[in-house]
Scaffold this motif. Structure first.
Motif, PDB file in Angstrom:
ATOM      1  N   GLY A  41      -8.432  -0.280  -9.063  1.00 57.90           N
ATOM      2  CA  GLY A  41      -8.263  -0.642 -10.410  1.00 57.90           C
ATOM      3  C   GLY A  41      -6.513  -0.401 -10.597  1.00 57.90           C
ATOM      4  N   GLU A  42      -5.877  -0.442  -9.409  1.00 58.34           N
ATOM      5  CA  GLU A  42      -4.282   0.362  -9.495  1.00 58.34           C
ATOM      6  C   GLU A  42      -3.867  -1.744  -8.648  1.00 58.34           C
ATOM      7  OE1 GLU A  42      -2.563   3.621  -8.164  1.00 58.34           O
ATOM      8  OE2 GLU A  42      -4.675   4.053  -7.668  1.00 58.34           O
ATOM      9  N   LEU A  43      -4.632  -2.135  -8.370  1.00 55.75           N
ATOM     10  CA  LEU A  43      -4.224  -3.570  -7.871  1.00 55.75           C
ATOM     11  C   LEU A  43      -4.517  -4.736  -9.143  1.00 55.75           C
ATOM     12  CD1 LEU A  43      -5.686  -3.553  -4.183  1.00 55.75           C
ATOM     13  CD2 LEU A  43      -3.471  -2.396  -4.877  1.00 55.75           C
ATOM     14  N   ASP A  44      -3.032  -4.754 -10.080  1.00 51.89           N
ATOM     15  CA  ASP A  44      -3.692  -5.747 -10.732  1.00 51.89           C
ATOM     16  C   ASP A  44      -2.251  -6.352 -11.614  1.00 51.89           C
ATOM     17  OD1 ASP A  44      -0.616  -3.578 -11.250  1.00 51.89           O
ATOM     18  OD2 ASP A  44      -1.483  -2.634 -13.689  1.00 51.89           O
ATOM     19  N   ARG A  45      -1.896  -7.373 -10.323  1.00 51.52           N
ATOM     20  CA  ARG A  45      -0.908  -7.860 -10.403  1.00 51.52           C
ATOM     21  C   ARG A  45      -1.176  -9.103  -9.465  1.00 51.52           C
ATOM     22  NH1 ARG A  45       3.910  -5.797 -13.466  1.00 51.52           N
ATOM     23  NH2 ARG A  45       3.224  -3.540 -14.229  1.00 51.52           N
ATOM     24  N   ARG A  46      -0.904 -10.473 -10.014  1.00 50.02           N
ATOM     25  CA  ARG A  46      -1.290 -11.317  -9.222  1.00 50.02           C
ATOM     26  C   ARG A  46       0.640 -11.831  -8.037  1.00 50.02           C
ATOM     27  NH1 ARG A  46      -5.761 -12.069  -6.715  1.00 50.02           N
ATOM     28  NH2 ARG A  46      -6.475 -14.330  -7.395  1.00 50.02           N
TER      29      ARG A  46
ATOM     30  N   ILE B 180      -3.158 -16.182  -2.553  1.00 47.77           N
ATOM     31  CA  ILE B 180      -2.343 -15.450  -3.901  1.00 47.77           C
ATOM     32  C   ILE B 180      -2.721 -14.134  -3.846  1.00 47.77           C
ATOM     33  CG2 ILE B 180      -2.864 -15.654  -6.083  1.00 47.77           C
ATOM     34  CD1 ILE B 180      -3.378 -18.422  -5.844  1.00 47.77           C
ATOM     35  N   VAL B 181      -2.767 -12.626  -4.225  1.00 41.53           N
ATOM     36  CA  VAL B 181      -3.304 -11.659  -3.645  1.00 41.53           C
ATOM     37  C   VAL B 181      -3.099 -10.751  -4.569  1.00 41.53           C
ATOM     38  CG1 VAL B 181      -3.289 -11.785  -1.583  1.00 41.53           C
ATOM     39  CG2 VAL B 181      -1.496 -10.829  -3.098  1.00 41.53           C
ATOM     40  N   TRP B 182      -3.464  -9.464  -5.131  1.00 42.86           N
ATOM     41  CA  TRP B 182      -3.784  -8.994  -6.245  1.00 42.86           C
ATOM     42  C   TRP B 182      -3.236  -7.257  -5.598  1.00 42.86           C
ATOM     43  CZ3 TRP B 182      -4.952  -9.581 -10.978  1.00 42.86           C
ATOM     44  CH2 TRP B 182      -5.861 -10.128 -10.925  1.00 42.86           C
ATOM     45  N   ALA B 183      -2.335  -7.315  -6.819  1.00 44.68           N
ATOM     46  CA  ALA B 183      -0.737  -5.480  -5.745  1.00 44.68           C
ATOM     47  C   ALA B 183      -0.990  -5.000  -6.879  1.00 44.68           C
ATOM     48  CB  ALA B 183       0.215  -6.876  -5.881  1.00 44.68           C
ATOM     49  N   LYS B 184       0.259  -4.135  -6.186  1.00 40.50           N
ATOM     50  CA  LYS B 184       0.472  -3.021  -7.361  1.00 40.50           C
ATOM     51  C   LYS B 184       1.878  -2.549  -7.176  1.00 40.50           C
ATOM     52  CE  LYS B 184       0.879   1.942  -7.814  1.00 40.50           C
ATOM     53  NZ  LYS B 184       0.489   3.318  -7.419  1.00 40.50           N
ATOM     54  N   MET B 185       2.183  -2.325  -8.007  1.00 38.15           N
ATOM     55  CA  MET B 185       4.219  -2.639  -8.507  1.00 38.15           C
ATOM     56  C   MET B 185       4.605  -1.824  -8.901  1.00 38.15           C
ATOM     57  SD  MET B 185       6.576  -5.603 -10.512  1.00 38.15           S
ATOM     58  CE  MET B 185       5.956  -4.790 -11.944  1.00 38.15           C
TER      59      MET B 185
ATOM     60  N   MET C 268      17.827  -4.835  -8.101  1.00 39.56           N
ATOM     61  CA  MET C 268      16.340  -3.992  -8.748  1.00 39.56           C
ATOM     62  C   MET C 268      14.930  -4.775  -7.665  1.00 39.56           C
ATOM     63  SD  MET C 268      13.761  -5.118 -11.969  1.00 39.56           S
ATOM     64  CE  MET C 268      13.421  -6.702 -10.632  1.00 39.56           C
ATOM     65  N   GLY C 269      15.331  -3.519  -6.930  1.00 38.70           N
ATOM     66  CA  GLY C 269      14.035  -3.343  -5.903  1.00 38.70           C
ATOM     67  C   GLY C 269      12.991  -2.583  -6.325  1.00 38.70           C
ATOM     68  N   LEU C 270      11.597  -3.437  -5.451  1.00 35.20           N
ATOM     69  CA  LEU C 270      10.268  -2.610  -5.679  1.00 35.20           C
ATOM     70  C   LEU C 270       9.442  -2.586  -4.351  1.00 35.20           C
ATOM     71  CD1 LEU C 270       9.285  -5.789  -8.213  1.00 35.20           C
ATOM     72  CD2 LEU C 270       9.965  -3.557  -8.595  1.00 35.20           C
ATOM     73  N   TYR C 271       8.324  -1.907  -4.760  1.00 34.62           N
ATOM     74  CA  TYR C 271       7.371  -2.214  -3.759  1.00 34.62           C
ATOM     75  C   TYR C 271       5.653  -2.509  -4.382  1.00 34.62           C
ATOM     76  CZ  TYR C 271       9.900   1.822  -1.161  1.00 34.62           C
ATOM     77  OH  TYR C 271      10.890   2.652  -0.171  1.00 34.62           O
ATOM     78  N   PHE C 272       6.063  -3.494  -3.519  1.00 32.70           N
ATOM     79  CA  PHE C 272       4.263  -4.499  -3.855  1.00 32.70           C
ATOM     80  C   PHE C 272       3.560  -4.048  -2.904  1.00 32.70           C
ATOM     81  CE2 PHE C 272       6.789  -7.549  -5.060  1.00 32.70           C
ATOM     82  CZ  PHE C 272       6.622  -7.932  -6.897  1.00 32.70           C
ATOM     83  N   THR C 273       2.398  -2.709  -3.049  1.00 37.12           N
ATOM     84  CA  THR C 273       0.831  -2.593  -2.438  1.00 37.12           C
ATOM     85  C   THR C 273      -0.112  -4.110  -2.983  1.00 37.12           C
ATOM     86  OG1 THR C 273       1.715  -0.497  -2.779  1.00 37.12           O
ATOM     87  CG2 THR C 273       0.071  -0.785  -2.195  1.00 37.12           C
TER      88      THR C 273
END
Length: 112
Positions: A5-10, A36-41, A59-64
Motif C-alpha cells: 500500500g505504500e507503493l502509491d506513485r506510478r 511502468i512501476v509502482w513506487a514510494k516517494m 531537490m533530491g528524492l528516494y524512490f522505492t
C-alpha cells in the motif's frame, strides 16, 4: 518493511537511445520506456548552490520500487507530479537493495 500500500506513485523507467532521422541523416537522442512501476516517494534533501552568479535549487528524492536487476544509473525516472507536470529524475549512484531482492531504494535528483 514496506507494504504494498505504500507503493502509491506510478513512475516510468526510461533508457536513452539514438534514433536515425532518415530525412536529415542524423542521430536524434530520445528516451524510451523500459517499464511502468509502482513506487514510494520520499524527499531526502533540498539544497541551494550558487554557480556563475546564479542560484540553483536542487531537490533530491528516494524512490522505492520492487526489486529489478536491470536498473542502473544509465536510466532515468519519469514521474507526473500532483499538478500533472511530467518531471524527470536522474539516478544518483547505484540503487540499494532492501531485503532479499524485495525492493530497491533509488536515490534520484530532479533534472532541470
Amino acid at each position: 518493511m514496506i507494504g504494498a500500500g505504500e507503493l502509491d506513485r506510478r513512475i516510468r523507467i526510461q533508457h536513452a537511445v539514438n534514433l536515425n532521422d532518415p530525412d536529415y541523416n542524423e542521430e536524434i537522442p530520445t528516451w524510451i520506456d523500459d517499464a511502468i512501476v509502482w513506487a514510494k516517494m520520499e524527499f531526502h534533501k533540498s539544497e541551494e548552490s550558487e554557480a556563475s552568479a546564479r542560484r540553483y535549487a536542487e531537490m533530491g528524492l528516494y524512490f522505492t520500487i520492487r526489486y529489478r536487476s536491470d536498473l542502473t544509473a544509465e536510466h532515468r525516472l519519469a514521474y507526473k507530479n500532483g499538478s500533472g507536470v511530467e518531471e524527470y529524475y536522474e539516478i544518483v549512484g547505484r540503487p540499494r537493495e532492501l531485503g532479499r531482492r524485495q525492493f530497491l531504494k533509488v536515490q534520484a535528483r530532479l533534472i532541470e
